[in-house]
Design a protein around this motif. Structure first.
Motif, PDB file in Angstrom:
ATOM      1  N   ALA A  31     119.146  19.969  33.162  1.00  0.00           N
ATOM      2  CA  ALA A  31     118.206  19.793  33.936  1.00  0.00           C
ATOM      3  C   ALA A  31     116.820  20.917  33.460  1.00  0.00           C
ATOM      4  O   ALA A  31     115.750  19.899  33.445  1.00  0.00           O
ATOM      5  N   THR A  32     116.999  22.009  33.967  1.00  0.00           N
ATOM      6  CA  THR A  32     116.396  22.867  33.481  1.00  0.00           C
ATOM      7  C   THR A  32     116.409  22.905  31.612  1.00  0.00           C
ATOM      8  O   THR A  32     115.119  23.334  31.019  1.00  0.00           O
ATOM      9  N   GLY A  33     116.836  23.525  30.909  1.00  0.00           N
ATOM     10  CA  GLY A  33     117.260  22.590  29.357  1.00  0.00           C
ATOM     11  C   GLY A  33     116.355  20.931  29.106  1.00  0.00           C
ATOM     12  O   GLY A  33     115.379  21.326  28.286  1.00  0.00           O
ATOM     13  N   SER A  34     116.136  20.752  30.091  1.00  0.00           N
ATOM     14  CA  SER A  34     115.689  18.723  29.959  1.00  0.00           C
ATOM     15  C   SER A  34     114.203  19.227  29.681  1.00  0.00           C
ATOM     16  O   SER A  34     112.857  18.233  29.242  1.00  0.00           O
ATOM     17  N   VAL A  35     113.536  19.746  30.916  1.00  0.00           N
ATOM     18  CA  VAL A  35     112.224  20.626  31.171  1.00  0.00           C
ATOM     19  C   VAL A  35     111.634  20.995  29.802  1.00  0.00           C
ATOM     20  O   VAL A  35     110.320  20.571  28.852  1.00  0.00           O
ATOM     21  N   GLY A  36     112.199  21.935  29.137  1.00  0.00           N
ATOM     22  CA  GLY A  36     111.798  22.889  27.854  1.00  0.00           C
ATOM     23  C   GLY A  36     111.923  21.539  26.580  1.00  0.00           C
ATOM     24  O   GLY A  36     110.638  21.890  25.716  1.00  0.00           O
ATOM     25  N   LEU A  37     113.104  20.673  26.811  1.00  0.00           N
ATOM     26  CA  LEU A  37     112.971  19.876  25.678  1.00  0.00           C
ATOM     27  C   LEU A  37     111.599  19.110  25.368  1.00  0.00           C
ATOM     28  O   LEU A  37     111.336  19.045  24.997  1.00  0.00           O
ATOM     29  N   MET A  38     111.616  18.486  26.765  1.00  0.00           N
ATOM     30  CA  MET A  38     110.444  17.083  27.318  1.00  0.00           C
ATOM     31  C   MET A  38     109.577  18.242  26.730  1.00  0.00           C
ATOM     32  O   MET A  38     108.495  17.316  26.433  1.00  0.00           O
ATOM     33  N   ALA A  39     109.374  19.289  27.033  1.00  0.00           N
ATOM     34  CA  ALA A  39     108.134  19.940  26.623  1.00  0.00           C
ATOM     35  C   ALA A  39     108.095  19.784  25.160  1.00  0.00           C
ATOM     36  O   ALA A  39     106.206  19.124  24.887  1.00  0.00           O
ATOM     37  N   ILE A  40     108.926  20.076  24.434  1.00  0.00           N
ATOM     38  CA  ILE A  40     108.564  20.558  23.177  1.00  0.00           C
ATOM     39  C   ILE A  40     108.199  18.776  22.483  1.00  0.00           C
ATOM     40  O   ILE A  40     107.584  18.169  21.676  1.00  0.00           O
ATOM     41  N   PHE A  41     109.236  18.301  22.767  1.00  0.00           N
ATOM     42  CA  PHE A  41     109.265  16.863  22.264  1.00  0.00           C
ATOM     43  C   PHE A  41     107.945  15.543  22.509  1.00  0.00           C
ATOM     44  O   PHE A  41     107.358  15.217  22.169  1.00  0.00           O
ATOM     45  N   ALA A  42     107.408  15.716  23.982  1.00  0.00           N
ATOM     46  CA  ALA A  42     106.343  15.773  24.902  1.00  0.00           C
ATOM     47  C   ALA A  42     105.089  16.165  23.984  1.00  0.00           C
ATOM     48  O   ALA A  42     104.076  15.620  23.459  1.00  0.00           O
ATOM     49  N   ASP A  44     105.069  17.417  21.457  1.00  0.00           N
ATOM     50  CA  ASP A  44     104.998  16.245  19.744  1.00  0.00           C
ATOM     51  C   ASP A  44     104.063  15.197  19.691  1.00  0.00           C
ATOM     52  O   ASP A  44     103.598  14.733  19.058  1.00  0.00           O
ATOM     53  N   LEU A  45     104.786  14.489  20.249  1.00  0.00           N
ATOM     54  CA  LEU A  45     104.264  13.169  21.414  1.00  0.00           C
ATOM     55  C   LEU A  45     102.265  12.899  21.427  1.00  0.00           C
ATOM     56  O   LEU A  45     102.473  12.253  20.259  1.00  0.00           O
ATOM     57  N   LEU A  46     102.395  13.744  21.706  1.00  0.00           N
ATOM     58  CA  LEU A  46     101.064  14.458  22.042  1.00  0.00           C
ATOM     59  C   LEU A  46      99.963  14.360  20.978  1.00  0.00           C
ATOM     60  O   LEU A  46      99.260  13.898  20.907  1.00  0.00           O
ATOM     61  N   SER A  47      99.988  14.933  19.994  1.00  0.00           N
ATOM     62  CA  SER A  47     100.336  15.144  18.448  1.00  0.00           C
ATOM     63  C   SER A  47      99.859  13.904  18.004  1.00  0.00           C
ATOM     64  O   SER A  47      98.898  14.104  18.064  1.00  0.00           O
ATOM     65  N   LEU A  48     100.919  13.445  17.824  1.00  0.00           N
ATOM     66  CA  LEU A  48     100.926  12.152  17.403  1.00  0.00           C
ATOM     67  C   LEU A  48     100.027  11.260  17.660  1.00  0.00           C
ATOM     68  O   LEU A  48      99.024  10.376  16.853  1.00  0.00           O
ATOM     69  N   PHE A  49      99.974  11.842  19.362  1.00  0.00           N
ATOM     70  CA  PHE A  49      99.114  10.654  19.949  1.00  0.00           C
ATOM     71  C   PHE A  49      97.672  10.781  19.438  1.00  0.00           C
ATOM     72  O   PHE A  49      96.829   9.992  19.633  1.00  0.00           O
ATOM     73  N   TYR A  50      97.174  12.128  19.301  1.00  0.00           N
ATOM     74  CA  TYR A  50      95.916  11.919  18.727  1.00  0.00           C
ATOM     75  C   TYR A  50      95.463  12.021  17.302  1.00  0.00           C
ATOM     76  O   TYR A  50      94.345  11.373  17.063  1.00  0.00           O
ATOM     77  N   VAL A  51      96.796  12.097  16.182  1.00  0.00           N
ATOM     78  CA  VAL A  51      96.273  12.046  14.994  1.00  0.00           C
ATOM     79  C   VAL A  51      95.866  10.315  14.924  1.00  0.00           C
ATOM     80  O   VAL A  51      95.593   9.836  14.318  1.00  0.00           O
ATOM     81  N   SER A  52      96.952   9.836  16.122  1.00  0.00           N
ATOM     82  CA  SER A  52      97.356   7.998  15.986  1.00  0.00           C
ATOM     83  C   SER A  52      95.089   7.453  16.166  1.00  0.00           C
ATOM     84  O   SER A  52      94.676   6.755  15.554  1.00  0.00           O
TER      85      SER A  52
END
Length: 479
Positions: A31-42, A44-52
């Motif tokens: 769970a704690t690892g998921s929060v950190g990974l979710m933050a990184i991947f989210a 990245d996804l948000l950055s791609l959203f902006y680029v799109s």
């Protein structure tokens, strides 16, 4: 340098995983690892959203090609991180704090050097590498510029990732989470400011990556100092530990490169269907790690748990870790699969996907569940092989999936069914390797319990690894 206390992590750094509920250890660490990974991947996804939102599919495709190259760097960084966490967790389980500090310090120096050399090498071969995976024309130029800005920051990312591995090795899941979460939070604000506020577009997204990695390493450094995991570097120890670290890091790197190669091949196969297909796959590759980040986190979390229990000779608990991990994997995948299937149309619209891109994305959402379940099983198997002294089993399985499980079915799928066939073909290839991996993992624990001679004896001077090989995030069909 950090103070020299009696041992890494004070009371928090003891062998906490050799007793208590296995399910609780796995869930809390995941769970704690998921929060950190979710933050990184989210992010990245948000950055791609902006680029799109810039309105040019070629720019979205360019970010995708750049990500493939970044995946190679991340794969190698993870190999060094695995070596660090493995030896430190084993030393702690065997009540050897001095050995833990020595190894942590040596591998940190190794990691800094490796990160710099890797960035320089990738920049030197950047043009032919981008061309080989299908980047052309304006898309090639944008991807090249993005990487010239972001790749040098690998010198920060490598040690930053290594620090998270060290923190998880001593059971400091919360502090490891803060490392990744801190960089992600900063990026949430910096990304739109640079992309839109300063009008830098894709270049702004690349600069935001550099800022995030600077924060990443700063918080990680604070964490390892708190747990007294480092000491003043000693040249004799750094050189003396190099063979030990290499024996773990090399097979881990080879294992982790396999998914990156598979992802590059999938991108190349889809490039024949034009930028829209690449754009759709880029969104898939950014969304899948967000949706299934729990599997990455869980496979990483069982590494320290297995390492400490092997150090303590608790083989019954080691089998329990694999059983619990497989069960949690199944429940998690079913839940995420349902959400993706229901949200596929709104998500496609949010990222401006139309036509081929939208169809490819929707198909992924409908078939991702079963494939990611078997991916999760293979992640768990990788964790056990690396931790229990069989790293080349991970290498063999991952490269088998990246070649036999990816290339033939992807080519056949492309010829018969187009872009969706590429995704489906590589997904089918993951099933056999997931099942075989978990079966071999249980067999490995049994061999250790019977006292069979293996390649890595349970002493600090033999190589093991603590974390599942967390492959560079891709579509999930080629992981």
């Amino acid at each position: 340098m950090p103070d020299r206390g009696e041992g890494p992590g004070r009371d928090e750094g003891g062998a906490r995983f050799v007793s208590g509920s296995i399910l609780r250890h796995v869930v809390v660490m995941s769970a704690t690892g998921s929060v950190g990974l979710m933050a990184i991947f989210a992010v990245d996804l948000l950055s791609l959203f902006y680029v799109s939102k810039l309105g040019d599919p070629a720019l979205t495709a360019a970010v995708g090609f750049a990500s493939i190259v970044q995946f190679f760097a991340i794969a190698i960084n993870i190999g060094v991180m695995i070596a660090a966490g493995a030896l430190v967790s084993r030393a702690i389980g065997a009540h050897d704090p001095a050995g833990a500090r020595r190894i942590a310090t040596s591998v940190t120096v190794h990691g800094v050097i490796a990160s710099g050399v890797l960035a320089a090498f990738l920049l030197a071969v950047l043009d032919p590498l981008l061309s080989a995976i299908g980047a052309e024309g304006h898309t090639h130029d944008v991807a090249r510029r993005y990487l010239w800005i972001s790749l040098p920051s690998n010198l920060l990312l490598g040690p930053g990732m290594l620090f998270t591995g060290l923190l998880r090795a001593v059971g400091a899941a919360r502090e490891a989470m803060f490392v990744t979460l801190g960089g992600a939070i900063v990026t949430v604000f910096v990304d739109p400011l640079l992309i839109f506020g300063f009008g830098l577009g894709v270049d702004g997204a690349a600069l935001a990556v550099c800022v995030a990695r600077l924060v990443f390493i700063a918080i990680g450094w604070a964490g390892v100092r708190r747990y007294r995991l480092l000491e003043a570097p000693r040249p004799d120890a750094i050189l003396g530990d190099l063979p030990l670290v290499t024996r773990i890091a090399l097979p881990a790197v080879l294992t982790n490169l396999a998914p990156s190669v598979a992802s590059a091949f999938v991108t190349h196969a889809l490039s024949g269907f034009g930028p829209p297909a690449i754009a759709g796959n880029v969104v898939i590759e950014r969304l899948a790690p967000v949706a299934f980040c729990g599997l990455f986190a869980m496979s990483g979390s069982i590494g320290p748990i297995l390492g400490q229990n092997w150090g303590a000779g608790r083989f019954d608990r080691m089998r329990g870790v694999l059983q619990v991990g497989a069960g949690v994997t199944a429940l998690y995948v079913v839940f995420v699969w349902l959400l993706l299937a229901l949200a596929r149309a709104p998500l496609a619209g949010a990222f401006e996907l139309t036509g081929v891109a939208a169809e490819l994305f929707g198909f992924f959402c409908l078939v991702s569940g079963p494939v990611w379940f078997f991916n999760g099983l293979l992640f768990l198997a990788n964790a056990s092989f690396n931790n229990l002294g069989f790293p080349f089993l991970s290498t063999l399985l991952n490269w088998g999936r990246a070649t036999l499980g990816t290339v033939p079915p992807a080519l056949v799928g492309a010829a018969w069914y187009g872009p969706e066939g590429v995704i489906a073909g590589t997904g089918i290839g993951s099933i056999a390797f997931g099942v075989a991996g978990l079966a071999l993992a249980f067999r490995t624990v049994g061999r250790l319990e019977r006292g069979t001679r293996i390649e890595a004896a349970p002493a600090l001077d033999a190589p093991t690894a603590d974390e599942a090989v967390q492959a560079a995030p891709s579509s999930g069909m080629s992981l």
